[in-house]
Scaffold this motif. Structure first.
Motif, PDB file in Angstrom:
ATOM      1  N   ASN A   1       0.822  -1.201   0.000  1.00 14.20           N
ATOM      2  CA  ASN A   1       0.000   0.000   0.000  1.00 14.20           C
ATOM      3  C   ASN A   1       0.860   1.257   0.000  1.00 14.20           C
ATOM      4  O   ASN A   1       1.985   1.245   0.505  1.00 14.20           O
ATOM      5  CB  ASN A   1      -0.904   0.010   1.238  1.00 14.20           C
ATOM      6  N   ASP A   2       0.330   2.347  -0.544  1.00 11.41           N
ATOM      7  CA  ASP A   2       0.953   3.664  -0.474  1.00 11.41           C
ATOM      8  C   ASP A   2       0.190   4.481   0.555  1.00 11.41           C
ATOM      9  O   ASP A   2      -0.986   4.818   0.356  1.00 11.41           O
ATOM     10  CB  ASP A   2       0.913   4.364  -1.830  1.00 11.41           C
ATOM     11  N   LEU A   3       0.839   4.810   1.673  1.00 11.36           N
ATOM     12  CA  LEU A   3       0.202   5.491   2.790  1.00 11.36           C
ATOM     13  C   LEU A   3       0.937   6.799   3.010  1.00 11.36           C
ATOM     14  O   LEU A   3       2.102   6.813   3.429  1.00 11.36           O
ATOM     15  CB  LEU A   3       0.239   4.605   4.034  1.00 11.36           C
ATOM     16  N   ILE A   4       0.272   7.899   2.718  1.00 10.63           N
ATOM     17  CA  ILE A   4       0.940   9.192   2.597  1.00 10.63           C
ATOM     18  C   ILE A   4       0.297  10.204   3.540  1.00 10.63           C
ATOM     19  O   ILE A   4      -0.916  10.457   3.472  1.00 10.63           O
ATOM     20  CB  ILE A   4       0.858   9.707   1.143  1.00 10.63           C
ATOM     21  N   ALA A   5       1.082  10.764   4.435  1.00 11.12           N
ATOM     22  CA  ALA A   5       0.669  11.891   5.281  1.00 11.12           C
ATOM     23  C   ALA A   5      -0.539  11.578   6.149  1.00 11.12           C
ATOM     24  O   ALA A   5      -1.385  12.441   6.395  1.00 11.12           O
ATOM     25  CB  ALA A   5       0.413  13.138   4.430  1.00 11.12           C
ATOM     26  N   ASN A   6      -0.628  10.344   6.638  1.00 10.99           N
ATOM     27  CA  ASN A   6      -1.617   9.980   7.645  1.00 10.99           C
ATOM     28  C   ASN A   6      -0.989  10.095   9.028  1.00 10.99           C
ATOM     29  O   ASN A   6       0.236  10.100   9.164  1.00 10.99           O
ATOM     30  CB  ASN A   6      -2.107   8.556   7.406  1.00 10.99           C
ATOM     31  N   ARG A   7      -1.805  10.167  10.095  1.00 10.53           N
ATOM     32  CA  ARG A   7      -1.217  10.270  11.432  1.00 10.53           C
ATOM     33  C   ARG A   7      -0.367   9.041  11.725  1.00 10.53           C
ATOM     34  O   ARG A   7       0.758   9.163  12.205  1.00 10.53           O
ATOM     35  CB  ARG A   7      -2.295  10.440  12.502  1.00 10.53           C
ATOM     36  N   GLN A   8      -0.922   7.851  11.492  1.00  7.59           N
ATOM     37  CA  GLN A   8      -0.145   6.617  11.482  1.00  7.59           C
ATOM     38  C   GLN A   8      -0.340   5.974  10.113  1.00  7.59           C
ATOM     39  O   GLN A   8      -1.445   6.015   9.551  1.00  7.59           O
ATOM     40  CB  GLN A   8      -0.622   5.635  12.564  1.00  7.59           C
ATOM     41  N   GLY A   9       0.708   5.359   9.607  1.00  2.00           N
ATOM     42  CA  GLY A   9       0.524   4.616   8.364  1.00  2.00           C
ATOM     43  C   GLY A   9      -0.308   3.369   8.619  1.00  2.00           C
ATOM     44  O   GLY A   9      -1.381   3.198   8.050  1.00  2.00           O
ATOM     45  N   VAL A  10       0.207   2.484   9.515  1.00  2.00           N
ATOM     46  CA  VAL A  10      -0.506   1.267   9.915  1.00  2.00           C
ATOM     47  C   VAL A  10      -0.501   1.212  11.431  1.00  2.00           C
ATOM     48  O   VAL A  10       0.518   1.473  12.082  1.00  2.00           O
ATOM     49  CB  VAL A  10       0.160   0.002   9.335  1.00  2.00           C
TER      50      VAL A  10
END
Length: 502
Positions: free
Chosen positions: A373-382
């Motif tokens: 997955n591409d996880l961008i600029a979230n508070r936590q990625g996972v």
């Protein structure tokens, strides 16, 4: 032309990209303030069991672990029934078009298609046999518009309990495609996750469920726009072999506790934990959909013991809480891959959920697979919490933003494996990977990380690399650090970390 079936993307466990540098373990004491995970409530039952029965491989596989193709409904083989021939008026503000659409469906036979030409169809009445729904699907009969924004279903539902624009109960072999579902609701959109007393429109845009214990199955929902609903844009309950693709979901009218503001929800039965049951929730596919999450509590949610589903290639921009959420009711062996989540206020992908004051959630089930997955600029990625066991998190690409706190955060999550993830950026107190104590939820899920394997990850240009504040039976090896401002590896006093993972 018949739609292609959807397969399991690939099998196997870790695929390590980088096997190079060993670690020097630094034993340094530190204290971390644990961020809260938002509390919410929903219909729940007794805690779901942690067992997975004789299902052992995640994703679209059968009980033996062999990849399967999710069957699609067959192509139209019969007539095309134009709803305007049954009295529907595609001009806006007509008296009622729902009755004419129902007449066309009643006149159709399996293999036929009911066509809604371009226009706006006013849905002011409910089905005589189901006052909760404007339109009830018939097995073997497709419902199709002439384009996502060209054919519009405009419902007059406004906050009625369990109201649904389109309902399928034990429906099979149906395509719903190429139209918009929205409502006459004119109020503000949902933005307060603590307020459950606002909003309007229908509770559900599309609701697919079981009838007398028989699941809806072989359903394709494609190229729809769904907005101005209160609970779920699309809800799939106790059903299987449902494919949702190319849909756009946005503008929930409420995002409060109790199941409001979910874009797409895949659910098992509340009290059903038997994979042999006819309404066992599995082999559903959520692929290639888009979500504007500014007014969504969660974009995609899986809950209750639903298993062996695929969530792939979706694009989510913003989300008020966790964007892709496994909701802490025993969801197991699901595959979450190749999604893009940007700018979520909480986690891009979360496993485990505390629930609310009335209804108690805790751990997701075992064996979920979160990868690529591409996880961008979230508070936590996972984020993995509350005792969720045996999650494989690999090959994800996580990029921090200004408000990001951690790339991957693991609390009480026994047996979690972090392999080959790439984590970039991060300011202030950001850590690429962090293991911390789980405070639990009223005692549920309390504990420390145990049996965690962190191998072959790459962390670049971050404030901190890997930060271990709690845990036992931990293995940290062959990770790569580049341009780390603070500590590459920081381990609290008294915690033993092995450099040799079994």
């Amino acid at each position: 032309m018949k739609k292609k079936s959807v397969r399991n993307s690939r099998l196997g466990l870790a695929n390590w990209w980088w096997l190079a540098l060993g670690l020097v373990i630094l034993l340094t004491a530190c204290t971390v303030k644990e961020p809260d995970k938002s509390v919410e409530s929903d219909k729940t039952a007794e805690p779901a069991p942690a067992e997975r029965g004789d299902w052992h491989v995640p994703g679209l596989v059968d009980r033996s672990g062999k990849p399967i193709e999710v069957p699609m409904p067959g192509p139209t083989t019969g007539r095309t029934l134009d709803v305007t021939k049954f009295g529907a008026d595609p001009d806006p503000d007509s008296k009622d078009d729902a009755a004419a659409i129902r007449k066309a469906l009643d006149a159709a036979e399996p293999g036929d298609e009911v066509l809604l030409p371009a226009g706006t169809y006013d849905l002011r009445t409910t089905d005589p046999a189901d006052e909760s729904a404007n339109i009830v699907l018939r097995s073997g009969v497709d419902l199709r518009g002439e384009g996502q924004e060209r054919t519009v279903l405009l419902t007059s539902f406004d906050g009625e309990d369990d109201s649904r624009v389109i309902r399928g109960s034990g429906a099979q072999d149906v395509i719903v495609a190429d139209l918009t579902i929205t409502s006459r609701y004119k109020g503000p959109l949902g933005d307060d996750p603590e307020n459950g007393d606002v909003g309007g429109g229908p509770m559900y845009g599309i609701y697919l469920g079981a009838h007398k214990g028989t699941a809806s199955s072989r359903i394709l929902v494609e190229n729809l726009s769904i907005r101005k609903f209160k609970r779920h844009g699309i809800s799939v309950k106790a059903s299987r072999e449902v494919t949702l693709t190319g849909n756009s979901v946005s503008e929930a009218t409420a995002v409060g506790p109790g199941g409001q503001g979910y874009g797409i929800a895949i659910e098992g039965s509340v009290k059903q934990h038997d994979p042999d049951a006819t309404n066992d929730s599995r082999h559903n596919v959520v692929i290639g959909n888009t979500f504007d999450g500014r007014h969504l509590r969660h974009a995609i949610l899986l809950q209750f013991p639903t298993h062996n589903n695929l969530v792939a290639e979706n694009t989510i921009t913003g989300s008020i809480l966790d964007a892709i959420d496994l909701h802490g009711e025993g969801e197991y062996l699901n595959e979450i891959r190749d999604n893009t989540v940007v700018g979520g206020q909480r986690a891009g992908i979360a496993l485990g959920n505390s629930g609310g004051a009335k209804n108690k959630h805790d751990a997701s089930g075992p064996g979920n697979w979160v990868h690529s997955n591409d996880l961008i600029a979230n508070r936590q990625g996972v984020l993995v919490i509350l005792g969720t066991p045996d999650t494989l998190i690999e090959d994800n690409r996580i990029t921090s933003g200004d408000n990001s706190r951690v790339g991957i955060e693991v609390r009480n999550a026994p047996g979690t494996k972090l392999y080959g993830n790439h984590i970039t950026g991060g300011t202030d107190m950001f850590s690429g990977i962090r293991l911390i104590k789980d405070r639990g939820a009223d005692g549920r899920g309390k504990g420390i990380p145990s049996g965690i394997r962190v191998k072959g990850n790459v962390i670049r240009k971050a404030t901190n690399g890997i930060r271990i504040d709690a845990g036992k039976n931990l293995c940290i090896m062959e990770n790569i650090f580049d341009s780390i401002e603070g500590d590459e590896l920081r381990v609290a006093n008294g915690i033993e970390v092995s450099q040799s993972c079994p």
